[in-house]
Enzyme design. Structure first.
Site, PDB file in Angstrom:
ATOM      1  N   CYS A 108       0.892  -1.152   0.000  1.00 51.76           N
ATOM      2  CA  CYS A 108       0.000   0.000   0.000  1.00 51.76           C
ATOM      3  C   CYS A 108       0.934   1.206   0.000  1.00 51.76           C
ATOM      4  CB  CYS A 108      -0.884   0.002   1.246  1.00 51.76           C
ATOM      5  SG  CYS A 108      -1.816   1.536   1.433  1.00 51.76           S
ATOM      6  N   CYS A 111      -0.506   4.360   2.322  1.00 59.30           N
ATOM      7  CA  CYS A 111      -0.612   4.256   3.794  1.00 59.30           C
ATOM      8  C   CYS A 111      -0.229   2.860   4.239  1.00 59.30           C
ATOM      9  CB  CYS A 111      -1.986   4.700   4.295  1.00 59.30           C
ATOM     10  SG  CYS A 111      -3.426   4.005   3.476  1.00 59.30           S
ATOM     11  N   SER A 112      -1.182   2.054   4.728  1.00 58.09           N
ATOM     12  CA  SER A 112      -0.802   0.742   5.258  1.00 58.09           C
ATOM     13  C   SER A 112      -1.930  -0.271   5.113  1.00 58.09           C
ATOM     14  CB  SER A 112      -0.407   0.884   6.732  1.00 58.09           C
ATOM     15  OG  SER A 112      -1.443   1.534   7.456  1.00 58.09           O
ATOM     16  N   CYS A 113      -2.723  -0.173   4.048  1.00 55.55           N
ATOM     17  CA  CYS A 113      -3.831  -1.106   3.832  1.00 55.55           C
ATOM     18  C   CYS A 113      -3.292  -2.542   3.747  1.00 55.55           C
ATOM     19  CB  CYS A 113      -4.584  -0.749   2.549  1.00 55.55           C
ATOM     20  SG  CYS A 113      -5.290   0.908   2.614  1.00 55.55           S
TER      21      CYS A 113
END
Lengths: 204, 234
Positions: A108, A111-113
């Site tokens: 991702c 961000c941090s999906c």
């Protein structure tokens, strides 16, 4: 959680600015009746104990031993994992299959999906700018850093999860695992293999 | 926005640091803060995911890059709660003093969420049709050549810089989802078709890339135009 016995009332010196700031925010939100310490404890327990790569490993092992389940999994990931009692939050789930010619890898960049239900919260490296920046432009070198040398004939597919779908990589079943049952297979499936930065190996 | 979070394709961050047997949280406050953030979002509805992302994106880049993931989370959460009027900085400091009078800290000048930058020419959101039908017919069919818009909106978007102005192929339509850009900046839920789009690595990065390698990403309909030579010549 074992520390639910009014831990925030113990006046232990905070270790950091962040700890004190978090204690203060929690305290204010509790006073305002917005949240309770028990709810916070329950969620932490969920993050630490309920979710984790063991869930994804179960899904992969089932797909390896049950071809019909595998078809359902590749067709509609969310519905198929629900058969194993795993409920995705609001997101959709797409399972992508690695073969000897195709290596899928998930990131991702914004961000941090990450598919939490199946893999737990992401490791720090997955959230790092080093990984997010580089795996899209130079996937082969990144995979090499993880110890995965790929032939030039292998096609790399990088999946940037920026929207409402989460991706789980279905790794290749290693050779010479015909004697292993589903639980044994689940025990060799790693988080990194389900992100796509490594392959599943039989422990020597 | 062309923010510090949008790092796809950047160089200079060094090798990937991994930690063996990494714990879920490195300090207890990380878990508590994360849980609190989830509760105020999911249960109290003080902000939604898209809004909270826009706050991380506007963190002072110096702080963003020199802080841990959860340090950035804490900063965005407290800023959101203050801006939504849940508490003030004064109240928060008073509570910190009450909990630990002797602590004392030096504020980090870069520990801040920057306000949106004003501009005389740039738009906040990608031009979009907010009056579309909730389940509008998808504009693009699988196999269609599309080109991502070449835009630089100041606001929140899920169209990363490295795929802007690039040509790709629609793999499939994944369903209708809320367009984050409009949700953050106009506070309304516009459902739009979201497509899985496939880009050749060479299209994104040039001749050095392996000719077989591909990148898949989901894009909202208004991030895309029709691609192809014919369209270029119009």
């Amino acid at each position: 959680m074992s520390n639910s016995k009014g831990h925030h009332h113990h006046h232990k010196l905070p270790d950091s600015f962040e700890e004190l700031r978090t204690m203060a925010i929690e305290s204010i939100l509790i006073e305002k009746g917005l949240i309770s310490a028990e709810e916070v404890d329950e969620l932490i327990h969920h993050f630490v104990s309920d979710i984790g790569p063991m869930n994804g490993a179960k899904v992969v092992a089932r797909a390896w031993v049950d071809p019909e389940f595998k078809q359902r999994l590749l067709h509609d990931g969310k519905r198929a994992v629900a058969e194993l009692g795993l409920e995705m939050a609001s997101e959709e789930l797409v399972v992508i299959e690695n073969t000897s010619n195709i290596q899928n890898v998930v990131v991702c960049t914004l961000c941090s999906c990450y598919p939490w239900t199946l893999l737990g919260l992401p490791p720090t490296w997955y959230k790092s700018t080093a990984y997010r920046s580089r795996v899209v432009v130079d996937p082969r070198s990144v995979l090499r850093e993880f110890g995965l040398e790929l032939d030039d004939t292998v096609e790399i597919r990088v999946w940037d999860s920026n929207a409402d779908t989460r991706y789980l990589v279905l790794p290749e079943r290693p050779r010479a695992t015909e004697h292993m049952n589903e639980d044994e297979l689940a025990s060799i499936v790693t988080r990194d293999a389900m992100i796509g930065v490594s392959k599943v190996e039989i422990p020597s | 926005m062309n923010g510090i979070h949008d790092v796809g394709g950047m160089d200079g961050f060094g090798p990937i640091q991994r930690e063996d047997n990494e714990p879920v949280f490195h300090a207890p406050w990380e878990g508590r803060m994360r849980a609190i953030h989830t509760l105020v979002r999911r249960k109290c509805h003080i902000y939604n995911t898209d809004e909270s992302r826009y706050y991380v994106e506007r963190i002072d880049p110096v702080y963003y890059l020199s802080s841990t993931y959860y340090q950035n989370w804490l900063l965005r959460m407290e800023t959101l709660l203050m801006e939504r009027g849940v508490f003030s900085e004064g109240e928060l400091q008073e509570k910190m003093d009450q909990l630990c009078p002797s602590f004392g800290y030096q504020p980090d000048l870069h520990r801040r969420v920057m306000p949106p930058t004003p501009s005389t020419q740039r738009k906040f959101v990608i031009e979009t049709k907010t009056d579309a039908e909730p389940q509008s017919e998808p504009k693009f069919l699988p196999g269609t050549l599309v080109k991502t818009k070449k835009v630089s909106p100041l606001g929140h978007t899920r169209l990363p810089r490295y795929v802007r102005g690039k040509q790709g192929v629609i793999e499939k339509m994944n369903g209708h989802f809320i367009l984050p850009d409009i949700r953050v900046h106009q506070g309304i839920d516009v459902y739009q078709p979201v497509y899985l789009v496939c880009f050749e690595a060479k299209e994104l990065w040039g001749e050095d890339a392996y000719s077989k390698d591909k990148l898949y990403i989901e894009l909202w309909e208004d991030y895309l135009d029709l691609g192809g030579v014919q369209n270029e010549q119009q």
